[in-house]
Write an enzyme that holds these catalytic residues in place. Sequence first.
Site, mmCIF file in Angstrom:
data_model
loop_
_atom_site.group_PDB
_atom_site.id
_atom_site.type_symbol
_atom_site.label_atom_id
_atom_site.label_comp_id
_atom_site.label_asym_id
_atom_site.label_seq_id
_atom_site.Cartn_x
_atom_site.Cartn_y
_atom_site.Cartn_z
ATOM 1 N N ASN A 109 0.759 -1.215 -0.149
ATOM 2 C CA ASN A 109 0.068 0.130 -0.057
ATOM 3 C C ASN A 109 0.907 1.257 0.191
ATOM 4 O O ASN A 109 2.030 1.222 -0.481
ATOM 5 C CB ASN A 109 -1.031 0.034 1.266
ATOM 6 C CG ASN A 109 -2.422 0.799 0.810
ATOM 7 O OD1 ASN A 109 -2.407 1.978 0.718
ATOM 8 N ND2 ASN A 109 -3.456 -0.068 0.142
ATOM 9 N N ARG A 110 0.253 2.310 0.487
ATOM 10 C CA ARG A 110 0.855 3.911 0.161
ATOM 11 C C ARG A 110 1.754 4.302 1.196
ATOM 12 O O ARG A 110 1.307 4.330 2.421
ATOM 13 C CB ARG A 110 -0.327 4.893 -0.129
ATOM 14 C CG ARG A 110 -0.959 4.256 -1.550
ATOM 15 C CD ARG A 110 -2.230 5.192 -1.823
ATOM 16 N NE ARG A 110 -2.710 4.540 -3.169
ATOM 17 C CZ ARG A 110 -3.548 3.863 -3.315
ATOM 18 N NH1 ARG A 110 -3.745 2.889 -2.300
ATOM 19 N NH2 ARG A 110 -3.909 3.217 -4.320
ATOM 20 N N HIS A 135 3.114 -0.010 -3.128
ATOM 21 C CA HIS A 135 3.397 -1.549 -3.362
ATOM 22 C C HIS A 135 4.909 -1.654 -3.236
ATOM 23 O O HIS A 135 5.279 -2.555 -4.514
ATOM 24 C CB HIS A 135 2.505 -2.015 -4.184
ATOM 25 C CG HIS A 135 1.221 -2.142 -3.866
ATOM 26 N ND1 HIS A 135 0.791 -2.210 -2.737
ATOM 27 C CD2 HIS A 135 -0.070 -2.348 -4.776
ATOM 28 C CE1 HIS A 135 -0.517 -2.128 -2.684
ATOM 29 N NE2 HIS A 135 -1.032 -2.201 -3.994
ATOM 30 N N HIS A 209 -1.432 -10.310 -2.896
ATOM 31 C CA HIS A 209 -2.141 -9.604 -3.691
ATOM 32 C C HIS A 209 -3.089 -10.284 -4.551
ATOM 33 O O HIS A 209 -3.209 -9.807 -5.852
ATOM 34 C CB HIS A 209 -1.644 -8.341 -4.351
ATOM 35 C CG HIS A 209 -2.310 -7.268 -4.734
ATOM 36 N ND1 HIS A 209 -3.653 -7.157 -5.242
ATOM 37 C CD2 HIS A 209 -2.031 -5.915 -4.225
ATOM 38 C CE1 HIS A 209 -4.237 -5.769 -5.408
ATOM 39 N NE2 HIS A 209 -3.289 -5.263 -4.678
ATOM 40 N N SER A 210 -3.670 -11.454 -3.934
ATOM 41 C CA SER A 210 -4.495 -12.254 -4.893
ATOM 42 C C SER A 210 -5.964 -11.585 -5.187
ATOM 43 O O SER A 210 -6.572 -10.950 -4.211
ATOM 44 C CB SER A 210 -4.649 -13.704 -4.487
ATOM 45 O OG SER A 210 -3.600 -14.504 -4.770
ATOM 46 N N GLN A 317 -6.618 -4.589 3.779
ATOM 47 C CA GLN A 317 -7.165 -3.592 2.569
ATOM 48 C C GLN A 317 -8.217 -4.277 2.027
ATOM 49 O O GLN A 317 -7.883 -5.503 1.450
ATOM 50 C CB GLN A 317 -6.074 -3.056 1.755
ATOM 51 C CG GLN A 317 -6.307 -2.245 0.732
ATOM 52 C CD GLN A 317 -6.171 -0.686 1.084
ATOM 53 O OE1 GLN A 317 -5.867 -0.458 2.371
ATOM 54 N NE2 GLN A 317 -6.569 0.194 0.364
ATOM 55 N N GLU A 345 -6.463 -7.716 1.718
ATOM 56 C CA GLU A 345 -4.633 -7.634 1.654
ATOM 57 C C GLU A 345 -4.509 -7.504 3.167
ATOM 58 O O GLU A 345 -4.742 -6.329 3.686
ATOM 59 C CB GLU A 345 -4.171 -6.675 0.903
ATOM 60 C CG GLU A 345 -4.420 -6.714 -0.805
ATOM 61 C CD GLU A 345 -4.456 -5.460 -1.230
ATOM 62 O OE1 GLU A 345 -3.519 -4.653 -1.276
ATOM 63 O OE2 GLU A 345 -5.457 -5.006 -2.003
HETATM 64 C C1 GLA Z 1 -4.196 -2.010 -3.535
HETATM 65 C C2 GLA Z 1 -4.305 -0.469 -3.697
HETATM 66 C C3 GLA Z 1 -5.223 -0.291 -4.725
HETATM 67 C C4 GLA Z 1 -4.749 -0.482 -6.183
HETATM 68 C C5 GLA Z 1 -4.439 -1.963 -6.135
HETATM 69 C C6 GLA Z 1 -3.765 -2.671 -7.370
HETATM 70 O O1 GLA Z 1 -5.216 -2.652 -3.545
HETATM 71 O O2 GLA Z 1 -4.830 -0.001 -2.655
HETATM 72 O O3 GLA Z 1 -5.268 1.272 -4.819
HETATM 73 O O4 GLA Z 1 -3.360 0.162 -6.201
HETATM 74 O O5 GLA Z 1 -3.662 -2.344 -4.925
HETATM 75 O O6 GLA Z 1 -4.235 -1.988 -8.604
#
Ligand code: GLA
Length: 381
Positions: A109-110, A135, A209-210, A317, A345
């Site tokens: 994530n960010r 990511h 991230h499945s 997430q 996630e």
């Molecule tokens: C995560 C992020 C989303 C997106 C996906 C990949 O879930 O939170 O915003 O970037 O990954 O596309």
Amino acid sequence: MIVSRALVAALCVLAIGAGVARAQRRGGAGTVRQSDFGQMPDGQRVSVYTLTNRRGAQARIINYGGAVVSLKVPDRKGRLGDVVLGFDNLEGYLNQTFYIGALIGRYGNRIARGRFTLDGVEYHLATNNNGNHLHGGVRGFDKVVWRARPLTTRAGPALELTYRSRDGEEGYPGSLTVAVIYTLTNDDELRIDYDATTDKATVLNLTQHSYFNLAGEGSGDILNHLLTINASRFTPTDATSIPTGELRAVRGTPFDFTRQTAIGARINADEQLKFGSGYDHNFVLDGRAGQLRRAAEVYEPTTGRVMEVWTTEPGMQFYTGNFLAVEGGGKNGHAYPRRTAFCLETQHYPDSPNHPAFPSTVLRPGRRFRSTTIYRFSARP
Ligand code: GLA
């Protein structure tokens, strides 16, 4: 409890050097089969490992990005169906931008503006998502080749993936060693055990991230899947999906999944959902982080498939594939338009390095990061 489980698992692990493990007898531990999956642009070979458990459920995993390529589990009639999105060949994985199936790191994530300060030093990371870091950056753990070792454990067939991320890779401090063990247990669970150590203080947020569709990949949208999330709060964000710092009660909002609700029932309902173009938010899981507890359950009414998520992580997430756009290049020629899969996630909260009040994502030398997530499959009438 997690530690003792890990110890027991470690004790009964049998390493299979040749890459081929077969149950010694019927009703044994399941099998791991290795075959070629293609070649990286630099010539490295990538393998696909097929894990088949005692009941016949099957997971295929590649050592490029540690991606789960397919996951076949039974429906209410016992028919196997592939419940994750993916690609038939390595090119599909090399060309995608959606992190489909992959392991994510160093930071899932960010991180706001790609910046954080640790022990007085400011670090600058790639800003690869609307001015923020996402990511792990340009070449995160989803885009590297991991070292793979098939294992058979008492719990079921397994694959250990290891990766050494060098000091300064993608701007992060410290040389980091990560080991991830995927186990397809004989109880139809995909269990993921993460382990990491570093030689300098760093930040870390590993996830998987499945993209799931319990009716089967390529079978349409996921809006009628029924979801329960054991979270009384979530982390609302700004318009670029960075948490404001608030832990907001879900009660009375479209984020209340404490009772089973269709994913699509309220998906366009408020400002927060406009930011993510649907659900793309971190839920603050109830119960004690560090303890394996049930985070979510998803039920798909037409097939009866159920997926439970169990984790030791503090957050999760929930993403409804709002940006997904695979046009016919998916497995079996399938297209994966937006909202044809969801992600759950498990993670620490987004942007934790800039929020001292969030659970810490700092890993220091001499400490070991450990985390477990289980996706458990069953079926109901
Ligand atoms: C995560 C992020 C989303 C997106 C996906 C990949 O879930 O939170 O915003 O970037 O990954 O596309």
